[in-house]
Design an enzyme around this catalytic site. Structure first.
Site, PDB file in Angstrom:
ATOM      1  CG  HIS A  73      10.957  39.825  -3.326  1.00  0.00           C
ATOM      2  ND1 HIS A  73       9.786  39.114  -3.348  1.00  0.00           N
ATOM      3  CD2 HIS A  73      10.614  41.110  -3.600  1.00  0.00           C
ATOM      4  CE1 HIS A  73       8.774  39.921  -3.642  1.00  0.00           C
ATOM      5  NE2 HIS A  73       9.255  41.139  -3.811  1.00  0.00           N
ATOM      6  CG  ASP A  77      15.953  30.811  -1.533  1.00  0.00           C
ATOM      7  OD1 ASP A  77      15.665  31.926  -1.994  1.00  0.00           O
ATOM      8  OD2 ASP A  77      15.727  29.737  -2.124  1.00  0.00           O
TER       9      ASP A  77
HETATM   10  C1  GDG Z   1      12.956  35.038  -5.044  1.00  0.00           C
HETATM   11  C2  GDG Z   1      13.810  34.774  -3.793  1.00  0.00           C
HETATM   12  C3  GDG Z   1      11.705  34.341  -2.517  1.00  0.00           C
HETATM   13  C4  GDG Z   1      10.324  26.945 -10.480  1.00  0.00           C
HETATM   14  N1  GDG Z   1      10.485  26.132 -11.533  1.00  0.00           N
HETATM   15  C5  GDG Z   1       9.376  26.233 -12.267  1.00  0.00           C
HETATM   16  C6  GDG Z   1       8.517  27.140 -11.642  1.00  0.00           C
HETATM   17  N2  GDG Z   1       9.117  27.561 -10.541  1.00  0.00           N
HETATM   18  C7  GDG Z   1       8.497  28.476  -9.567  1.00  0.00           C
HETATM   19  C8  GDG Z   1       8.300  27.799  -8.236  1.00  0.00           C
HETATM   20  C9  GDG Z   1       8.216  28.999  -7.299  1.00  0.00           C
HETATM   21  C10 GDG Z   1       9.122  30.020  -7.985  1.00  0.00           C
HETATM   22  O1  GDG Z   1       9.308  29.590  -9.332  1.00  0.00           O
HETATM   23  C11 GDG Z   1      10.494  30.061  -7.324  1.00  0.00           C
HETATM   24  O2  GDG Z   1      10.384  30.800  -6.153  1.00  0.00           O
HETATM   25  P1  GDG Z   1      11.464  30.684  -4.976  1.00  0.00           P
HETATM   26  O3  GDG Z   1      10.930  31.406  -3.821  1.00  0.00           O
HETATM   27  O4  GDG Z   1      11.688  29.222  -4.674  1.00  0.00           O
HETATM   28  O5  GDG Z   1      12.841  31.276  -5.541  1.00  0.00           O
HETATM   29  P2  GDG Z   1      13.326  32.589  -6.437  1.00  0.00           P
HETATM   30  O6  GDG Z   1      12.907  32.456  -7.855  1.00  0.00           O
HETATM   31  O7  GDG Z   1      14.807  32.654  -6.234  1.00  0.00           O
HETATM   32  O8  GDG Z   1      12.578  33.871  -5.794  1.00  0.00           O
HETATM   33  C12 GDG Z   1      13.084  33.787  -2.879  1.00  0.00           C
HETATM   34  C13 GDG Z   1      10.943  34.772  -3.751  1.00  0.00           C
HETATM   35  O9  GDG Z   1      11.715  35.653  -4.555  1.00  0.00           O
HETATM   36  C14 GDG Z   1       9.619  35.457  -3.375  1.00  0.00           C
HETATM   37  O10 GDG Z   1       9.803  36.539  -2.489  1.00  0.00           O
HETATM   38  O11 GDG Z   1      10.981  33.305  -1.852  1.00  0.00           O
HETATM   39  O12 GDG Z   1      13.830  33.573  -1.701  1.00  0.00           O
HETATM   40  O13 GDG Z   1      15.093  34.253  -4.161  1.00  0.00           O
HETATM   41  O14 GDG Z   1       6.914  29.512  -7.248  1.00  0.00           O
HETATM   42  O15 GDG Z   1       7.142  27.003  -8.283  1.00  0.00           O
HETATM   43  N3  GDG Z   1       7.289  27.463 -12.122  1.00  0.00           N
HETATM   44  C15 GDG Z   1       6.893  26.857 -13.270  1.00  0.00           C
HETATM   45  N4  GDG Z   1       7.695  25.966 -13.947  1.00  0.00           N
HETATM   46  C16 GDG Z   1       8.925  25.616 -13.486  1.00  0.00           C
HETATM   47  O16 GDG Z   1       9.613  24.782 -14.077  1.00  0.00           O
HETATM   48  N5  GDG Z   1       5.663  27.145 -13.769  1.00  0.00           N
END
Ligand code: GDG
Length: 496
Positions: free
Chosen positions: A157, A364
């Protein structure tokens, strides 16, 4: 019937008491869990003293969950140690933050052996195994050593850096070539696949060009890009509903002028300190916007046990205080920096309210926040996405305002451009971004991966007795097909 085993560090066992938070992997795998006979195995999230750890099986919603506890030592060495103090920074290109110890590596290998042993207890020969993320790089090797010949796939990921960085990781030669034991290794982007191919070329003597087939051994390993997406239309509907909620209305009433929004786990990869710097430069250069724009940065805390995270927290707190102290007014708070998490629906509503979405990680794998922001917009009056060139999503989102997050002045200028962008340009950019989102909806992600892994059409339910050529069966969106420089190679076991 053959089952699909999903293996990941954490397992999202449905729990009505857990409230509304759905983990990212749970959303990504929703369609797979519904369509196939799945068993999901991983850490329970509990840490127990040595001798008191257990492995439990839970059935819920047609899925079998097998969860296993970690000992305090496992948690320190495998999770906080090797996974989050070595692999996480290095795979995000941050050699300066890596803290390697042999002891942590031993713990990491021990937990991988433990997962392999649990799996070995329950696996049937025709079951498929799909392993997720950097916590479990050597799992296929551990299973092969137990004599398992199942189809095993791996998806990373987070980013795969080039060999110049990867080779600085102590013991990389034990871990990275272990990936050759998988039948399919998937990355977020072609860039990541190519970095892996370059590593195999320079460290394992494989041909330097991206090969179709090499070697003489019995098993073919394939590599490909499987960019993670979101449930686009579902998220758009959620945002449309949420923007009318009491919560979003009250936020709107409290913001004088435009809202800019950032949403990130508190992590040094997300570039939050430099983002605040960019916002400060924007305020410095654009007095006409004072009192007319507010920046809300939502940053739930994560991994606070690791000291780099605590240090970053302090840096951000200081910058936030300075910005509000310097530019704020009794009637206007330029920056609203909050550490509490919000529900998915509240976030969707805030995304839709925000005139600018700012996503500027230093690195990322994909970044789902960028995708959610685009999905949440009103297509007749959409906001503008400012996006770092160093996130996987940038490969699909050419029509965002692409920025270099290391250049705060340029990011500051992009903030101004986003705020002043005419409606026509906003609509046109959003239309193209939304099209890219629909081309790669998460509902097809698991099927694409499993089809590639098996060579069967996995878009329905499992049909292990009617194999079809993968090329005839996979349904890959044209945009992805154009971008996917997948390749295969025949792996020799002696490499690892
Ligand atoms: C890893 C990889 C890759 C955030 N704050 C809240 C909340 N979130 C949710 C967001 C989003 C998720 O968390 C974060 O996903 P990201 O992709 O931005 O980042 P990582 O957590 O680092 O994820 C990344 C991912 O895996 C998938 O393969 O894209 O590159 O690092 O969905 O909305 N959700 C809630 N409250 C919050 O305050 N409910």
């Amino acid at each position: 019937m053959a089952r699909v085993f999903i293996i990941s560090n954490r397992v999202a066992v449905p729990n009505p008491d857990r409230g509304v938070h759905a983990g990212g992997l749970e959303v990504a795998l929703k369609a797979t869990l519904r369509r196939h006979d799945c068993v999901w195995l991983g850490w329970s999230g509990e840490v127990k003293p040595e001798g008191e750890t257990q492995t439990r099986t839970v059935e819920a919603g047609g899925v079998t969950y097998i969860v296993t506890d970690l000992t305090e030592e496992d948690y320190e060495e495998y999770y906080n140690g090797f996974a989050n103090r070595v692999l996480w920074p290095i795979l995000h290109y941050r050699l300066d933050l890596a803290e390697f110890t042999r002891r942590d590596l031993t713990g990491y290998l021990r937990v991988n052996e433990h997962f392999a042993a649990e799996l070995d207890n329950v696996l049937e020969p025709d079951d498929l195994v799909w392993v997720h993320d950097y916590h479990l790089l050597p799992l296929a090797k551990a299973l092969r050593q137990r004599g398992r010949h199942n189809r095993i796939g791996f998806f990373l990921h987070i980013p795969m850096p080039p060999p110049e960085i990867l080779t600085a990781m102590p013991n990389h030669e034990r871990l990275i070539p272990a990936l050759l034991h998988y039948d399919l290794v998937g990355f977020q982007t072609d860039g990541d696949s190519q970095n892996f191919a370059r590593y195999l070329a320079s460290e394992c003597g494989m041909p330097a060009h991206i090969p179709r087939r090499i070697g003489v051994d019995d098993r073919t390993m394939r590599v490909g890009a499987f960019p993670v997406g979101i449930e686009t239309r579902e998220f758009t509907r959620r945002a449309r509903r949420a923007v009318r909620s009491e919560f979003v209305r009250s936020v709107r009433a409290s913001v004088p002028g435009a809202l800019m929004l950032g949403v990130d786990r508190l992590d040094y990869t997300k570039g939050i300190t430099l983002r605040l710097d960019a916002f400060e430069r924007f305020l410095m250069a654009n007095p006409k916007w004072h009192g007319k724009v507010s920046f809300a940065q939502i940053t739930p805390k994560s991994r606070s046990a690791i000291h780099e995270y605590a240090q970053m927290e302090r840096e951000i707190d200081t910058a936030a205080g300075r910005i509000n102290g310097t530019y704020g007014d009794v009637s206007w708070t330029p920056l609203r920096y909050v550490n509490r998490p919000y529900t998915r629906t509240a976030l969707a509503g805030l995304y839709r309210l925000a005139r600018v979405g700012i996503v500027t990680p230093l690195r990322d794998g994909m970044n789902l926040v960028a995708k959610e922001y685009v999905a949440a917009q009103d297509s007749t009056d959409p906001g503008v996405l400012i996006l770092s060139r160093f996130v996987g999503a940038a490969a699909e989102f050419e029509d965002a305002l692409i920025v270099n997050p290391y250049d705060p002045e340029a990011v500051g200028a992009a903030i101004c451009r986003a705020l002043e962008m005419p409606l026509e340009e906003r609509v046109e950019r959003h239309r193209k971004l939304y099209e890219a989102l629909c081309d790669n909806d998460i509902r097809h992600w698991g099927d694409r991966f499993l089809t590639e892994l098996t060579g069967y059409d996995m878009t329905g339910s499992l049909r292990p007795n009617s194999p079809r050529e993968a090329s005839g069966g996979i349904s890959v969106p044209a945009r992805i097909r154009r971008r996917s420089a997948g390749f295969s190679m025949t792996a020799s076991h002696h490499h690892s």
